[in-house]
Motif scaffolding. Sequence first.
Motif, short mmCIF file in Angstrom:
data_model
loop_
_atom_site.label_atom_id
_atom_site.label_comp_id
_atom_site.label_asym_id
_atom_site.label_seq_id
_atom_site.Cartn_x
_atom_site.Cartn_y
_atom_site.Cartn_z
N GLU A 26 4.37 50.91 12.95
CA GLU A 26 4.63 50.11 11.76
C GLU A 26 6.09 50.22 11.34
O GLU A 26 6.72 49.22 10.97
CB GLU A 26 3.72 50.57 10.61
N GLN A 30 1.69 61.16 4.54
CA GLN A 30 0.87 60.03 4.10
C GLN A 30 1.40 59.47 2.78
O GLN A 30 1.52 58.26 2.61
CB GLN A 30 -0.59 60.44 3.97
N TRP A 87 1.69 54.75 12.34
CA TRP A 87 2.78 54.62 11.37
C TRP A 87 4.12 54.43 12.07
O TRP A 87 4.96 53.67 11.62
CB TRP A 87 2.83 55.83 10.45
N GLN A 146 5.73 51.84 2.58
CA GLN A 146 5.07 50.55 2.72
C GLN A 146 5.20 49.73 1.44
O GLN A 146 5.51 48.53 1.50
CB GLN A 146 3.59 50.75 3.06
N MET A 165 4.62 57.64 3.49
CA MET A 165 4.37 56.37 4.17
C MET A 165 3.84 55.34 3.18
O MET A 165 4.23 54.17 3.24
CB MET A 165 3.39 56.58 5.33
#
Length: 126
Positions: A19, A99, A16, A106, A102
């Motif tokens: 990313e 999570q 992550w 995204q 994230m």
Amino acid sequence: MEMTTLSEELHQLASWKEEVNEVRNEVKLMRERLEQIVLSDAPKEVMAKVEHFENRLLRQREVADEMFHDLKQCAKKLSDKPVTIVHHDPPIANFQAMQRRMDTFQQLYMELKSDFNRFMPGDESL
């Protein structure tokens, strides 16, 4: 709910972070493309949209910076390394919370990127 090991969680956090760094780089490229429009003789309506995207990209960069920081802090906490807390900024130890954040990060970035690519003339290289 699927259980993950500490090693898997740390690997996911590292992924992550990569990313988020990619998002920061793409945002930089988008801002450079907007600068090209600013330097051109674009109509007033286009300039208003440029300003709109400049604001969105600025906010996206801020969120990416926050996410990167929190991912680092979460990884430190999960790996049981001593954590230095700066400015009353406790690390986030809950992997599931990261999570969810994230996933939201995204999704919002993909919407921004899609809107940006529809706005920009020419290629859709981002």
